[in-house]
Each structure stands twice: as C-alpha cells, then as structure tokens.
Design a protein around this motif. Structure first.
Motif, PDB file in Angstrom:
ATOM      1  N   LEU A   1       0.824  -1.200   0.000  1.00 27.93           N
ATOM      2  CA  LEU A   1       0.000   0.000   0.000  1.00 27.93           C
ATOM      3  C   LEU A   1       0.858   1.249   0.000  1.00 27.93           C
ATOM      4  CD1 LEU A   1      -2.753   1.425   0.248  1.00 27.93           C
ATOM      5  CD2 LEU A   1      -2.562   1.161   2.725  1.00 27.93           C
ATOM      6  N   ILE A   2       1.948   1.223   0.743  1.00 27.43           N
ATOM      7  CA  ILE A   2       2.849   2.384   0.795  1.00 27.43           C
ATOM      8  C   ILE A   2       3.418   2.675  -0.593  1.00 27.43           C
ATOM      9  CG2 ILE A   2       5.028   3.245   1.727  1.00 27.43           C
ATOM     10  CD1 ILE A   2       4.410   1.625   4.282  1.00 27.43           C
ATOM     11  N   THR A   3       3.858   1.614  -1.288  1.00 27.18           N
ATOM     12  CA  THR A   3       4.423   1.770  -2.640  1.00 27.18           C
ATOM     13  C   THR A   3       3.399   2.347  -3.603  1.00 27.18           C
ATOM     14  OG1 THR A   3       5.917  -0.108  -2.259  1.00 27.18           O
ATOM     15  CG2 THR A   3       5.495   0.536  -4.554  1.00 27.18           C
ATOM     16  N   LEU A   4       2.195   1.786  -3.568  1.00 23.53           N
ATOM     17  CA  LEU A   4       1.155   2.244  -4.488  1.00 23.53           C
ATOM     18  C   LEU A   4       0.674   3.645  -4.149  1.00 23.53           C
ATOM     19  CD1 LEU A   4      -0.908  -1.052  -4.892  1.00 23.53           C
ATOM     20  CD2 LEU A   4       0.682  -0.036  -6.519  1.00 23.53           C
ATOM     21  N   LYS A   5       0.734   4.011  -2.906  1.00 29.69           N
ATOM     22  CA  LYS A   5       0.357   5.359  -2.493  1.00 29.69           C
ATOM     23  C   LYS A   5       1.326   6.383  -3.064  1.00 29.69           C
ATOM     24  CE  LYS A   5      -0.397   8.286   1.548  1.00 29.69           C
ATOM     25  NZ  LYS A   5      -0.339   8.369   3.039  1.00 29.69           N
TER      26      LYS A   5
ATOM     27  N   ALA B   1      -2.959   4.034 -11.759  1.00 21.32           N
ATOM     28  CA  ALA B   1      -2.192   4.120 -10.504  1.00 21.32           C
ATOM     29  C   ALA B   1      -3.132   4.392  -9.325  1.00 21.32           C
ATOM     30  CB  ALA B   1      -1.130   5.205 -10.596  1.00 21.32           C
ATOM     31  N   LYS B   2      -4.107   5.283  -9.541  1.00 22.60           N
ATOM     32  CA  LYS B   2      -5.068   5.592  -8.475  1.00 22.60           C
ATOM     33  C   LYS B   2      -5.928   4.371  -8.128  1.00 22.60           C
ATOM     34  CE  LYS B   2      -8.718   8.811  -7.156  1.00 22.60           C
ATOM     35  NZ  LYS B   2      -9.531   9.989  -7.549  1.00 22.60           N
ATOM     36  N   ALA B   3      -6.382   3.634  -9.172  1.00 24.71           N
ATOM     37  CA  ALA B   3      -7.194   2.445  -8.953  1.00 24.71           C
ATOM     38  C   ALA B   3      -6.414   1.386  -8.188  1.00 24.71           C
ATOM     39  CB  ALA B   3      -7.691   1.890 -10.278  1.00 24.71           C
ATOM     40  N   ALA B   4      -5.121   1.209  -8.540  1.00 29.22           N
ATOM     41  CA  ALA B   4      -4.285   0.224  -7.842  1.00 29.22           C
ATOM     42  C   ALA B   4      -4.109   0.605  -6.376  1.00 29.22           C
ATOM     43  CB  ALA B   4      -2.924   0.121  -8.536  1.00 29.22           C
ATOM     44  N   TYR B   5      -3.985   1.924  -6.150  1.00 26.47           N
ATOM     45  CA  TYR B   5      -3.846   2.410  -4.769  1.00 26.47           C
ATOM     46  C   TYR B   5      -5.115   2.141  -3.947  1.00 26.47           C
ATOM     47  CZ  TYR B   5      -3.740   5.782  -0.933  1.00 26.47           C
ATOM     48  OH  TYR B   5      -3.804   6.381   0.304  1.00 26.47           O
ATOM     49  N   LEU B   6      -6.271   2.443  -4.521  1.00 23.73           N
ATOM     50  CA  LEU B   6      -7.535   2.207  -3.812  1.00 23.73           C
ATOM     51  C   LEU B   6      -7.770   0.722  -3.573  1.00 23.73           C
ATOM     52  CD1 LEU B   6      -9.863   4.765  -5.652  1.00 23.73           C
ATOM     53  CD2 LEU B   6      -8.815   4.994  -3.391  1.00 23.73           C
ATOM     54  N   GLN B   7      -7.349  -0.094  -4.541  1.00 22.64           N
ATOM     55  CA  GLN B   7      -7.493  -1.548  -4.379  1.00 22.64           C
ATOM     56  C   GLN B   7      -6.593  -2.046  -3.256  1.00 22.64           C
ATOM     57  OE1 GLN B   7      -6.612  -3.760  -7.955  1.00 22.64           O
ATOM     58  NE2 GLN B   7      -7.597  -5.629  -7.183  1.00 22.64           N
ATOM     59  N   ALA B   8      -5.418  -1.445  -3.144  1.00 24.78           N
ATOM     60  CA  ALA B   8      -4.494  -1.828  -2.070  1.00 24.78           C
ATOM     61  C   ALA B   8      -5.055  -1.449  -0.706  1.00 24.78           C
ATOM     62  CB  ALA B   8      -3.133  -1.160  -2.304  1.00 24.78           C
ATOM     63  N   ILE B   9      -5.747  -0.296  -0.649  1.00 23.22           N
ATOM     64  CA  ILE B   9      -6.381   0.106   0.616  1.00 23.22           C
ATOM     65  C   ILE B   9      -7.430  -0.926   1.025  1.00 23.22           C
ATOM     66  CG2 ILE B   9      -7.895   1.809   1.688  1.00 23.22           C
ATOM     67  CD1 ILE B   9      -6.530   3.969   0.042  1.00 23.22           C
TER      68      ILE B   9
ATOM     69  N   GLU C   1       0.703   9.328  -5.994  1.00 29.73           N
ATOM     70  CA  GLU C   1       1.008  10.745  -5.784  1.00 29.73           C
ATOM     71  C   GLU C   1       1.908  11.287  -6.882  1.00 29.73           C
ATOM     72  OE1 GLU C   1       2.625  10.767  -1.867  1.00 29.73           O
ATOM     73  OE2 GLU C   1       0.654  10.696  -0.875  1.00 29.73           O
ATOM     74  N   ARG C   2       2.890  10.473  -7.300  1.00 31.48           N
ATOM     75  CA  ARG C   2       3.785  10.913  -8.383  1.00 31.48           C
ATOM     76  C   ARG C   2       3.023  11.093  -9.687  1.00 31.48           C
ATOM     77  NH1 ARG C   2       7.277   6.985  -6.249  1.00 31.48           N
ATOM     78  NH2 ARG C   2       6.827   5.620  -8.039  1.00 31.48           N
ATOM     79  N   TYR C   3       2.194  10.089  -9.979  1.00 29.53           N
ATOM     80  CA  TYR C   3       1.444  10.125 -11.242  1.00 29.53           C
ATOM     81  C   TYR C   3       0.459  11.290 -11.253  1.00 29.53           C
ATOM     82  CZ  TYR C   3       3.144   5.713 -13.216  1.00 29.53           C
ATOM     83  OH  TYR C   3       3.916   4.739 -13.775  1.00 29.53           O
ATOM     84  N   LYS C   4      -0.053  11.611 -10.064  1.00 27.82           N
ATOM     85  CA  LYS C   4      -1.009  12.717  -9.972  1.00 27.82           C
ATOM     86  C   LYS C   4      -0.334  14.033 -10.366  1.00 27.82           C
ATOM     87  CE  LYS C   4      -3.663  12.657  -6.353  1.00 27.82           C
ATOM     88  NZ  LYS C   4      -4.156  12.862  -4.954  1.00 27.82           N
TER      89      LYS C   4
END
Length: 384
Positions: free
Chosen positions: A116-120, A143-151, A124-127
């Motif tokens: 989750l830390i990595t995807l977060k 990237a955002k979808a992967a982050y939300l999925q990790a959460i 942020e970088r991609y944003k």
C-alpha cells in the motif's frame, strides 16, 4: 228408663275418657318436640391466609458452557463444584493451528500494508506528472485504482487478522457469568466442536433464585382478589420449608406477572424470588413453600355445625326467639383445621346449633343450651 240412663252415663264416660286420652297424646307430642340442643355464637375475626404450595428452585442466571471452535481439550482449569468468576478460564483447546492461522493472517496484512505504501507514493507521483503531460491520464487513473485496491486489501486482511485473533482467543473457554460450576462432561483429550449439542459444563448464579410454584386457577383468582394492592407492590411474602422441616432464613416475594395456565390441568405457574447469598438453595431442588396471602374478616365455624342441603349448599341451623329453628345458606371459602372459613350467611347474633342437629327438623321446638365454652376458640387461625 233406667236402662237408658245407664247407657247415657256410659256414653258420656267414654267420651270423657277419649278426650282425656287425646289431650294426653297431644301433650305428649308437644313435649316430644321440645328437644334440648347445644348452640354457639361466633364473632368475626381477622384471619391471616396462608397457602402451602410445592415448588422447584430455578437459578436466575444459568450459563451452559459450549465451545465456539473445533479442537481438542488440552487443559481443564477449574475445580468441579467451585465458585468461578466471570472471565475465568475454564478450558483450553489446543491453540497451535489457530495460532498459525493468526500469524499467517498477520503476515499477509503486513505485506499488503507495505504494498500500500508503494502504491500510495506511485499514485502521488502520477497525480503530479499528469499535470505536466509527462504521463497519460490513463496511467494516472490506473495508478489511483491500484492504490484504492491496495487500501481495500489492507482492510480485508485486517478483518482476517481480527477473525483469526477471535478464534485464537476462543481456544481459552471463559466463564460468561459468575457462579457455581457443575461437573465437567468432557475430559482432557476430548474432541469438541462449535455446533455440538452437549454442554461442557454449566455455571449457575444462585445469589438470587426463583421458586416456580403450581396453583389452581381458582385459588389464584381468590389470591388476587384478596391481595389486589399487595400484589402490585410485591408485598406478598413467601417462606421456604427446607427438607429438614426448618424455615429458610430469608423471605421471598411472590411475582405474579409471569404466569401461564396449563390447558389440561387448569393449574397456574407462579414465581417467587428469594435471596440466596450462601448458596443453600440449589438449582432444581424441590421445596415446600408457605405463601402469606393477606387476611380477611370472617367466621370460623366448627365443621360439625355445618351440613349440606339437597342442592349441596353449606347450611347452618339457627335458633329463633321463639325457640324454633331456621336454616341458613353460608359461603364457605375453605377448611382451616376442623373449622370452615365462612365469609357470608351468618351474623354475630345467630345462635348456631352444634349439638342435636340429627334430632330436630323444621317443626321442632328446642331447648337451647349455651356451649360457647366448649366449642368457640377466638384465637387466630391460619389458612393452609
């Protein structure tokens, strides 16, 4: 002529003798109807009502101990018949497999949290990068979808850890209430399961107990009628007679709000509540109880002064002012020893015949004899 006078004289003598005979017969009949009878007069008195009912002790709180997981009992940590407190560990089920499941779930959670830390950070970088057209908007969205999925995965793994921890804690079977614990139905090494029917043991909190009593519906109606106000205020006392015929030292209160009528027998289940600080009253123990159900102003009539008429009414026979007799229908509530409890039908001035009833009828003239000293006892009686 002499013959006629002689015949007339004999005729007159015969009539005179017959008249005397009838007079003697009438006098004899009248004398025969005057029969000596004994009577009593009664005063109304306040009669305390007591009813004896049998019942069974019921623990107010009872906990049947059952396992919530499958496994083999490794330890038993209580002494049968002892007092246990809420939260005490009673049994230990072999925890090895549940410990392993918990640790596995915990490791999975930590892995998902690291991911989750990595995807977060990537999100942020991609944003920021998409603002300068360094990457496409699609890549930023991915990237955002992967982050939300990790959460979501982290939350799911937290739930798995919590579930594993609950099952691990359930390997320690704890007391849910404080009280005396019964015999253990399972030994160390026994296999138990969460869906089993039989309890491992039972805990009973007998600091307070119920006594369930059986009473006929008719008796209950009378009890309510006589004690309307006292029932509402829980003022009807109940005492327990112990098996050694001694009276239990604590007094209970009758509770009438929990009742049910048996359709077959017409009996009602009443419930009384008792303090039991010393644990003297045991669950399911049979006892006799005495209910103090108030008092009433009534007459106590000796049973030998009461008879039944052709319609099975209770009656007494009284002496009138001219020494004739009269029967009165009375209202009998119940027997108290060798007397009837009578609430209606007689007064304090009535002379009630108690001796000689079998020698008189409605036409008899009686010779009254006062027998109050022999039959009347104005001491208080108890309804049982």
């Amino acid at each position: 002529m002499k013959f006629c006078l002689k015949g007339l004289f004999l005729l007159l003598l015969t009539i005179l003798l017959l008249g005397c005979g009838n007079q003697k017969k009438n006098d004899f009949s009248e004398e025969k109807q005057k029969i000596e009878v004994g009577y009593i007069t009664l005063n109304k008195q306040e009669v305390p009502f007591q009813q004896e009912l049998s019942g069974r002790i019921k623990a107010i709180y009872k906990s049947e101990v059952r396992p919530q997981i499958d496994g083999i009992i490794k330890k038993r940590l209580f002494k049968e018949g002892s007092y246990v407190k809420k939260g005490d560990i009673l049994y230990v089920i072999d925890p090895d497999s549940y410990q392993a499941t918990y640790e596995e779930a915990l490791a999975t959670l930590k892995s998902s949290e690291a991911n989750l830390i990595t995807l977060k950070l990537k999100n942020e970088r991609y944003k920021e990068s998409v603002k300068f057209n360094v990457i496409s908007k699609q890549e930023a969205d991915d990237a955002k979808a992967a982050y939300l999925q990790a959460i979501a995965l982290v939350e799911q793994n937290k739930a798995l850890v919590k579930s594993a921890k609950i099952n691990l804690d359930r390997t320690k079977i704890k007391a849910q209430i404080s009280g005396f614990i019964g015999i253990s139905n399972y030994t160390v090494g026994a296999l138990v399961s969460q869906n089993q029917t039989n309890a491992l043991t039972t805990i009973r909190d007998t600091n307070k107990v119920y006594v369930d009593l059986s009473q006929s519906n008719n008796q209950l109606f009378k009890l309510k009628k006589l004690n309307k106000d006292r029932i509402k205020e829980d003022k009807i006392n109940v005492n327990i007679i112990l098996p050694d015929d001694t009276v239990y030292k604590h007094t209970g209160k009758l509770k009438l709000q929990e009742i049910s009528v048996d359709e077959d027998t017409g009996y009602v289940t009443l419930r009384a509540e008792f303090p039991n600080p010393d644990g003297e009253l045991l669950d399911n123990m049979f006892v006799n109880t005495v209910i103090e159900s108030g008092s009433s102003s009534a007459f106590l009539v000796p049973q030998q002064a009461v008879t039944l008429d052709a319609k099975s009414n209770y009656i007494v026979t009284t002496i009138q002012k001219n020494n004739t007799t009269q029967t009165k229908i009375i209202t009998v509530i119940r027997a108290i020893g060798n007397k009837w409890l009578v609430t209606d039908g007689i007064s304090q001035t009535d002379k009630i015949i108690i001796e000689g009833l079998n020698r008189i009828n409605e036409k008899s003239i009686v010779i009254p004899k006062d027998l109050n000293n022999l039959y009347v006892d104005n001491s208080k009686a108890e309804v049982k």
